[in-house]
Design a protein around this motif. Structure first.
Motif, PDB file in Angstrom:
ATOM      1  N   ALA A   1       2.719 -11.538  -9.611  1.00  0.00           N
ATOM      2  CA  ALA A   1       1.457 -10.920  -9.508  1.00  0.00           C
ATOM      3  C   ALA A   1       0.533 -12.162  -9.161  1.00  0.00           C
ATOM      4  CB  ALA A   1       0.836 -10.301 -10.525  1.00  0.00           C
ATOM      5  N   ALA A   2       0.973 -13.449  -9.550  1.00  0.00           N
ATOM      6  CA  ALA A   2       0.243 -14.537  -9.525  1.00  0.00           C
ATOM      7  C   ALA A   2       0.295 -15.165  -8.093  1.00  0.00           C
ATOM      8  CB  ALA A   2       0.658 -15.660 -10.557  1.00  0.00           C
ATOM      9  N   ALA A   3       1.191 -14.603  -7.333  1.00  0.00           N
ATOM     10  CA  ALA A   3       1.278 -15.111  -5.791  1.00  0.00           C
ATOM     11  C   ALA A   3       0.555 -14.374  -4.871  1.00  0.00           C
ATOM     12  CB  ALA A   3       2.994 -15.143  -5.696  1.00  0.00           C
ATOM     13  N   THR A   4      -0.182 -13.329  -5.355  1.00  0.00           N
ATOM     14  CA  THR A   4      -0.943 -12.493  -4.436  1.00  0.00           C
ATOM     15  C   THR A   4      -2.267 -12.098  -4.771  1.00  0.00           C
ATOM     16  OG1 THR A   4      -0.325 -10.430  -2.908  1.00  0.00           O
ATOM     17  CG2 THR A   4       0.129 -10.373  -5.384  1.00  0.00           C
ATOM     18  N   LEU A   5      -2.781 -11.621  -4.042  1.00  0.00           N
ATOM     19  CA  LEU A   5      -4.160 -10.967  -4.267  1.00  0.00           C
ATOM     20  C   LEU A   5      -4.324  -9.328  -3.764  1.00  0.00           C
ATOM     21  CD1 LEU A   5      -7.286 -11.141  -4.608  1.00  0.00           C
ATOM     22  CD2 LEU A   5      -7.616 -11.636  -2.436  1.00  0.00           C
ATOM     23  N   LEU A   6      -4.397  -8.570  -4.753  1.00  0.00           N
ATOM     24  CA  LEU A   6      -4.209  -7.278  -4.462  1.00  0.00           C
ATOM     25  C   LEU A   6      -5.392  -6.646  -3.618  1.00  0.00           C
ATOM     26  CD1 LEU A   6      -1.972  -5.115  -5.429  1.00  0.00           C
ATOM     27  CD2 LEU A   6      -3.396  -4.476  -7.573  1.00  0.00           C
ATOM     28  N   THR A   7      -5.010  -6.046  -2.467  1.00  0.00           N
ATOM     29  CA  THR A   7      -6.043  -5.583  -1.574  1.00  0.00           C
ATOM     30  C   THR A   7      -5.598  -4.196  -1.334  1.00  0.00           C
ATOM     31  OG1 THR A   7      -4.758  -6.344   0.361  1.00  0.00           O
ATOM     32  CG2 THR A   7      -6.159  -7.856  -0.751  1.00  0.00           C
ATOM     33  N   VAL A   8      -6.722  -3.558  -0.365  1.00  0.00           N
ATOM     34  CA  VAL A   8      -6.602  -2.240   0.241  1.00  0.00           C
ATOM     35  C   VAL A   8      -5.523  -2.257   1.430  1.00  0.00           C
ATOM     36  CG1 VAL A   8      -8.235  -1.202  -0.770  1.00  0.00           C
ATOM     37  CG2 VAL A   8      -8.628  -2.458   1.085  1.00  0.00           C
ATOM     38  N   SER A   9      -4.822  -1.266   1.732  1.00  0.00           N
ATOM     39  CA  SER A   9      -4.078  -1.183   2.667  1.00  0.00           C
ATOM     40  C   SER A   9      -4.688  -0.897   4.104  1.00  0.00           C
ATOM     41  CB  SER A   9      -2.755  -0.450   2.535  1.00  0.00           C
ATOM     42  OG  SER A   9      -3.043   0.691   1.983  1.00  0.00           O
ATOM     43  N   ASN A  10      -5.715  -0.035   3.986  1.00  0.00           N
ATOM     44  CA  ASN A  10      -6.455   0.486   5.075  1.00  0.00           C
ATOM     45  C   ASN A  10      -7.519  -0.181   5.547  1.00  0.00           C
ATOM     46  OD1 ASN A  10      -8.472   1.466   3.197  1.00  0.00           O
ATOM     47  ND2 ASN A  10      -7.350   3.345   2.878  1.00  0.00           N
ATOM     48  N   GLY A  11      -8.155   0.325   6.671  1.00  0.00           N
ATOM     49  CA  GLY A  11      -9.303  -0.396   7.090  1.00  0.00           C
ATOM     50  C   GLY A  11     -10.391  -0.367   6.061  1.00  0.00           C
ATOM     51  N   SER A  12     -11.379  -1.564   5.849  1.00  0.00           N
ATOM     52  CA  SER A  12     -12.214  -1.664   4.916  1.00  0.00           C
ATOM     53  C   SER A  12     -13.306  -2.693   5.332  1.00  0.00           C
ATOM     54  CB  SER A  12     -11.706  -2.059   3.583  1.00  0.00           C
ATOM     55  OG  SER A  12     -12.634  -2.159   2.617  1.00  0.00           O
TER      56      SER A  12
ATOM     57  N   PHE B   1       3.805 -17.169   9.459  1.00  0.00           N
ATOM     58  CA  PHE B   1       3.434 -15.763  10.198  1.00  0.00           C
ATOM     59  C   PHE B   1       2.054 -15.689  10.399  1.00  0.00           C
ATOM     60  CE2 PHE B   1       7.691 -15.439   8.722  1.00  0.00           C
ATOM     61  CZ  PHE B   1       8.184 -14.548   9.842  1.00  0.00           C
ATOM     62  N   TYR B   2       1.216 -16.171   9.549  1.00  0.00           N
ATOM     63  CA  TYR B   2      -0.470 -16.050   9.659  1.00  0.00           C
ATOM     64  C   TYR B   2      -1.175 -17.160  10.462  1.00  0.00           C
ATOM     65  CZ  TYR B   2       0.252 -12.232   6.307  1.00  0.00           C
ATOM     66  OH  TYR B   2       0.633 -11.396   5.680  1.00  0.00           O
ATOM     67  N   GLU B   3      -0.338 -18.337  10.783  1.00  0.00           N
ATOM     68  CA  GLU B   3      -0.982 -19.518  11.245  1.00  0.00           C
ATOM     69  C   GLU B   3      -1.634 -19.085  12.767  1.00  0.00           C
ATOM     70  OE1 GLU B   3       0.235 -23.978  13.031  1.00  0.00           O
ATOM     71  OE2 GLU B   3       1.583 -22.735  11.532  1.00  0.00           O
ATOM     72  N   GLY B   4      -2.900 -19.638  12.705  1.00  0.00           N
ATOM     73  CA  GLY B   4      -3.841 -19.405  13.733  1.00  0.00           C
ATOM     74  C   GLY B   4      -4.579 -17.963  13.863  1.00  0.00           C
ATOM     75  N   MET B   5      -4.459 -17.141  12.862  1.00  0.00           N
ATOM     76  CA  MET B   5      -4.829 -15.879  12.713  1.00  0.00           C
ATOM     77  C   MET B   5      -6.357 -15.778  13.112  1.00  0.00           C
ATOM     78  SD  MET B   5      -4.347 -12.930   9.820  1.00  0.00           S
ATOM     79  CE  MET B   5      -5.086 -11.396   9.862  1.00  0.00           C
ATOM     80  N   THR B   6      -6.854 -14.730  13.779  1.00  0.00           N
ATOM     81  CA  THR B   6      -8.284 -14.650  14.068  1.00  0.00           C
ATOM     82  C   THR B   6      -8.925 -13.919  12.961  1.00  0.00           C
ATOM     83  OG1 THR B   6      -7.870 -14.822  16.506  1.00  0.00           O
ATOM     84  CG2 THR B   6      -9.825 -13.839  15.841  1.00  0.00           C
ATOM     85  N   LEU B   7      -9.853 -14.391  12.516  1.00  0.00           N
ATOM     86  CA  LEU B   7     -10.728 -13.724  11.362  1.00  0.00           C
ATOM     87  C   LEU B   7     -11.923 -13.552  11.991  1.00  0.00           C
ATOM     88  CD1 LEU B   7      -9.632 -15.743   8.356  1.00  0.00           C
ATOM     89  CD2 LEU B   7      -8.814 -13.402   9.318  1.00  0.00           C
ATOM     90  N   PRO B   8     -12.987 -12.615  11.394  1.00  0.00           N
ATOM     91  CA  PRO B   8     -12.497 -11.582  10.306  1.00  0.00           C
ATOM     92  C   PRO B   8     -11.701 -10.414  10.849  1.00  0.00           C
ATOM     93  CG  PRO B   8     -14.795 -11.353  11.090  1.00  0.00           C
ATOM     94  CD  PRO B   8     -14.194 -12.470  11.726  1.00  0.00           C
ATOM     95  N   VAL B   9     -11.166  -9.714   9.965  1.00  0.00           N
ATOM     96  CA  VAL B   9     -10.556  -8.548  10.080  1.00  0.00           C
ATOM     97  C   VAL B   9     -11.015  -7.337   9.245  1.00  0.00           C
ATOM     98  CG1 VAL B   9      -8.492  -9.576  11.345  1.00  0.00           C
ATOM     99  CG2 VAL B   9      -8.358  -9.183   9.117  1.00  0.00           C
ATOM    100  N   SER B  10     -10.728  -6.157   9.548  1.00  0.00           N
ATOM    101  CA  SER B  10     -10.898  -5.055   8.416  1.00  0.00           C
ATOM    102  C   SER B  10      -9.748  -4.704   7.816  1.00  0.00           C
ATOM    103  CB  SER B  10     -11.795  -3.698   9.236  1.00  0.00           C
ATOM    104  OG  SER B  10     -11.068  -3.459  10.349  1.00  0.00           O
ATOM    105  N   THR B  11      -8.614  -4.701   8.505  1.00  0.00           N
ATOM    106  CA  THR B  11      -7.293  -4.403   7.986  1.00  0.00           C
ATOM    107  C   THR B  11      -6.407  -5.597   7.722  1.00  0.00           C
ATOM    108  OG1 THR B  11      -7.469  -2.183   9.016  1.00  0.00           O
ATOM    109  CG2 THR B  11      -5.382  -2.982   8.228  1.00  0.00           C
ATOM    110  N   TRP B  12      -5.907  -5.922   6.762  1.00  0.00           N
ATOM    111  CA  TRP B  12      -5.338  -7.153   6.390  1.00  0.00           C
ATOM    112  C   TRP B  12      -3.758  -6.856   6.494  1.00  0.00           C
ATOM    113  CZ3 TRP B  12      -6.518 -12.144   6.437  1.00  0.00           C
ATOM    114  CH2 TRP B  12      -5.464 -13.061   6.327  1.00  0.00           C
ATOM    115  N   PRO B  13      -3.112  -7.518   7.600  1.00  0.00           N
ATOM    116  CA  PRO B  13      -1.779  -7.180   7.888  1.00  0.00           C
ATOM    117  C   PRO B  13      -0.556  -7.956   6.882  1.00  0.00           C
ATOM    118  CG  PRO B  13      -2.433  -8.832   9.328  1.00  0.00           C
ATOM    119  CD  PRO B  13      -3.816  -8.515   8.405  1.00  0.00           C
TER     120      PRO B  13
END
Length: 923
Positions: free
Chosen positions: A500-511, A545-557
């Protein structure tokens, strides 16, 4: 001027937005004692004055948390890891807390008085003790009536006992049953393992680390005689057998364990019942013990037991019960009150979970007034709510972001609330106690979201380099506790290997919450550089896998696909051997709703799906093998982080981190502390500072949070960057006259009466900043008041974002009156309509929103007419106390070959608050 490296709005117990209601805190004191009766003389062997404080006792809601603190009690020995487990019964001199139906008064009928029979306990062994030899301590209790000092007390008649009871009682010399009486009068005898019957909500024992803990608490008093605990309040909504409600009084009962007051010789018993010979010696030894554990000593083995005369297992004994301190509790109307009594025309508002707590208190203002209507909040991801509104499938939405390509017809985006997101934490310090505060910057949040911490050594050592040979996760810290950046901002927090210390718990759907969070990250130069592949000053790199990812996003992949197959072996993780899957997505394990996250954070239930369960009892049989959540973390050794709404955080009683707002520091340099960086807590002060920075955006028709200004300008350093504005999106054409009137009344209420902070129905709950001119939201209130007029007129007009105030048209008692007109300029208005006072503009032709972020598509408009036509079953904010989890309803909408998904979330349970003396309020 705010000093560099400062932390704004901290509380020793963590950060929450709002204090308990004024006057709801209660403090009581009582002198408690333990007495020995020898040769007819009483000897007081221990006497002390205990002080109890309960921070909130009125208008309590289902599963709200209240903070209980005490001083002057006996120091606890044999401390258990989990104060809510039945293992904690073994603590000596625990400070026990119970919720009991009734009040502590002889002036009410006996059925309405508290007693051990009306106190809720979850587990069977909390209401049953036995002995196979000798004279147990409870039989020597000098304050117990004669019938409660017999060898068998309140046991179910043998002829009526289930066989399972009699089998377990073979050879038992003494047994004490403590039956439970439900709100309906039904008696649950209990017995060993609950063999003779338990209340429906009770269980024989702790069954799973994934279940919610019960609220009875075997609290710990430290070596200074002090202690504190967060206590969950149960109501009839979630515990029908306890039955607490607005009409059924209940009390919080504290039982400071002093030990049994002993009549070991049986002087108060008839001569024939007195122990003789060896039994008399045994009775004295069992009862007159001071305990076996040292003060503050840990309970090292769950099977270890303290001395029964001084441990929590005998909380119900006459000696302990007489030392009780009771505090009456009163309750708000049930969260599902509108489902029970509502009879007016319902008006649905679809959208954000950010408004669950506000709508829970607002809805009764409408449904309980026969002149108004039923206001129902249908919890739906905001992107889908905007899509449905554009398609004509619903009439109103509440969201925080405008649609990507605007609305296809005139729609007001009327501000109704100022709230925000928070990063909740369960973090214990070196002393095993919850840490007082936590600092997080945007780069740390980016690291957590991008699966850049390998979590386990098996992943770190095997993670491949990038195509050009650059080392990736193999050189990264296992988790955030081992990250030098985190350690510099939060010195003294112990390291852990927990997933659990390696992640941030988030929602899976659009938000929209995720949109705000990733906007905050994207505006930060250090975080953006990290996302683009630049290592942090200590050499940590972003997951490729995330390098250069465009932000912001409403759904985190969840993007990582690496499988350390060499470690997926029998005996290491049989489930991953049987069904190999990428490891880091199992660590991330996004949740279906913000409620799920807040509940997980409340009880430190780690959701990383890495624990292997093998259903088959046969060794080597992998049939049915599956990965499940890691489960509850042990108090004293917890580390979890999760994204939550501020409203939920307040009711859940969550600790919230301070976020970095301003930093002139060199982003390429190492640092050893927070100097040069300002961290702001999600309090009224922080949200007020952010509110005062809001300016209207003519292009979007909203008041966006100025992340860049907060990040780079010293004058904005006091602003909490997680602040969010919530809007009611309602069309000004196409509604029926009754719909238009009702929604207009809702807007007027939300802009005025609904901004009165409090815990009663119709009030704005904690976790929200009142929209007032003093808080910098005068323009937002003006717009919403004008929007109400345009919604009611249904002429296709839209108010000016910067125009003068509008006179109130009233309508149905929905809210307060408008502020007096004030001078202001004119301005353009978005969303396809004209400004107020102009002729209505025809709606523009429907267009498909342009997708500018591949990872964050806004669902395309679809053709529909009503929510019913789309097959949606409204799931409203009221009544969520009946659900332990969240159901996600997926409905596929087809239009021009484009599928959109509508998720209506089952309303769910919420909770309470922390220390009132140290938590800043919102005014």
């Amino acid at each position: 001027m705010i000093a560099a490296g400062s932390v704004i709005g901290l509380s020793p117990y963590g950060v929450l937005p709002q204090a308990a209601a004024a006057g709801s805190s209660v403090t009581k004191s009582k002198t408690v004692e333990r007495i020995y009766l020898d040769n007819g003389k009483k000897k007081v062997v221990d006497k002390r004055t205990v002080h109890l404080t309960v921070d909130d006792t009125t208008n309590l809601r289902s599963l709200q948390q209240i903070q209980v603190s005490w001083s002057g009690a006996h120091v606890t020995g044999g401390v258990a890891n989990d104060p809510n487990s039945d293992a904690a019964l073994n603590e000596e001199y625990s400070f026990d807390l119970f919720e009991c139906r009734g009040v502590d008064s002889t002036k009410v009928p006996k059925k309405d008085r508290i007693s051990p029979d009306t106190c809720w306990t979850q587990f069977a062994d909390e209401r049953f003790v036995d002995s196979f030899s000798g004279v147990p301590a409870w039989q020597s209790d000098m304050f117990a009536p004669r019938n409660e000092r017999a060898a068998s007390v309140y046991a179910m008649r043998v002829k009526k006992q289930p066989k399972s009871c009699s089998n377990q009682l073979i050879g038992v010399a003494a047994q004490r049953w403590v039956p439970y009486v439900g709100a309906d009068g039904k008696r649950y005898p209990g017995g060993p393992d609950g063999c003779a019957g338990l209340a429906p909500e009770a269980t024989p024992e702790n069954l799973s680390s994934l279940t919610l803990p019960s609220n009875e608490t075997f609290g710990v008093t430290n070596t200074q005689g002090r202690g504190q605990a967060l206590f969950d309040v149960f109501t009839a909504e979630d515990h029908a057998s306890l039955g607490c409600s607005k009409s059924v009084p209940c009390s919080l009962v504290a039982v400071p364990i002093e030990g049994i007051s002993c009549d070991a010789a049986g002087a108060k018993l008839p001569a024939k019942d007195r122990p003789q010979g060896a039994d008399a010696d045994d009775a004295k030894q069992e009862c007159e013990t001071a305990g076996t554990f040292k003060p503050g000593e840990q309970l090292s083995n769950i099977e270890a037991s303290g001395s029964a005369a001084v441990d929590g297992a005998l909380w119900w004994s006459a000696s302990n019960w007489r030392n009780r301190i009771s505090v009456p509790l009163t309750f708000a109307p049930a969260d599902n009150i509108c489902d029970v009594v509502g009879h007016q025309t319902p008006q649905d508002v679809y959208g954000t979970e950010l408004m669950v707590q506000a709508m829970t208190q607002w809805a009764p203002h409408f449904c309980l007034n026969p002149k108004l209507f039923d206001l129902k909040h249908v919890q739906t991801p905001e992107p889908e709510a905007r899509t449905l509104l554009n398609a004509g499938g619903i009439q109103a939405a509440i969201t925080s972001d405008p649609p990507t390509a605007g609305f296809v017809k005139p729609v007001v985006q009327a501000p109704v609330a100022i709230t925000g997101f928070g990063i909740a934490y369960d973090v214990d310090g070196e002393d095993g106690q919850p840490v007082g505060h936590l600092n997080l910057d945007a780069r740390l949040l980016a690291k957590l979201l991008t699966e850049s911490y390998p979590a386990q050594q098996i992943v770190k050592s095997a993670y491949p380099a990038s195509a050009d040979g650059t080392e990736t996760l193999s050189n990264n810290p296992l988790n955030i506790t081992q990250d030098p950046e985190f350690q510099a901002l939060n010195p003294g927090i112990p390291t852990t290997t927990a997933n659990a210390a390696a992640t941030l718990l988030t929602v899976s759907n659009g938000s929209d919450l995720m949109q705000a969070l990733t906007s905050y990250i994207n505006s930060d130069a250090e975080a953006r550089a990290f996302m683009d592949g630049q290592p942090d000053p200590w050499g940590m790199r972003v997951n490729p896998f995330y390098e250069g990812m465009t932000l912001p996003v409403s759904t985190w992949p969840v993007l990582d696909t690496f499988e350390p197959l060499d470690s997926y072996q029998l005996g290491l993780n049989d489930c991953l051997y049987a069904d190999p899957v990428p490891y880091l997505p199992q660590v991330a394990s996004p949740q279906a709703s913000l409620f799920n996250i807040s509940q997980d954070m409340q009880f430190a239930i780690a959701q990383s799906q890495t624990k292997c369960v093998l259903p088959s009892p046969n060794p080597g049989d992998l049939t049915g093998a599956k990965l499940v959540a890691d489960g509850r973390q042990i108090p004293g050794h917890r580390f979890m982080l999760g994204t939550v709404s501020l409203g939920d955080a307040e009711r859940e009683g969550l600790h919230l981190a301070s976020l970095q707002a301003n930093s002139p520091a060199d982003s390429g340099s190492k640092f050893s502390g927070p100097a040069g960086r300002t961290f702001v807590a999600p309090t009224g002060t922080g949200m007020r500072a952010a509110s005062r920075l809001l300016k209207p955006d003519a292009k979007t028709g909203a008041w966006p949070i100025p992340y860049t200004a907060i990040r780079s300008h010293a004058k904005a350093a006091a602003a909490y960057p997680g602040t969010m504005v919530v809007y009611a999106d309602i069309p000004t054409t196409g509604l029926s006259a009754s719909q238009a009137r009702d929604y207009a009344d809702f807007l007027r209420f939300a802009a005025h009466a609904g901004q009165q902070q409090g815990a009663s129905q119709g009030d704005l709950p904690a976790g929200y900043l009142p929209m007032t001119a003093a808080n910098g939201a005068g323009d937002l209130v003006r717009y919403t008041n004008c929007a109400a007029n345009d919604v009611q007129s249904q002429s296709g007009k839209l108010p000016s974002l910067t125009g003068p105030a509008c006179p109130s048209r009233g309508g149905g008692g929905g809210g307060g009156s408008s502020p007096p007109p004030s001078q202001g300029g004119t301005g353009t208005s978005p969303s396809g309509g004209s400004t107020g006072g102009s002729a209505p503009a025809p709606p523009p032709a429907p267009t498909t929103p342009t997708v500018t972020q591949p990872s964050n598509p806004e669902p395309a408009p679809v053709v529909a007419t009503t929510a019913a036509a789309l097959g949606i079953t409204p799931m409203v904010s009221s009544g969520f106390a009946h659900a332990f989890g969240t159901m996600l309803i997926l409905i596929v909408l087809i239009a021009a070959g484009t599928a959109a998904f509508v998720r209506a979330l089952v309303p769910v349970r919420r909770r309470g608050r922390l220390d009132p003396a140290t938590r800043p309020g919102i005014a």
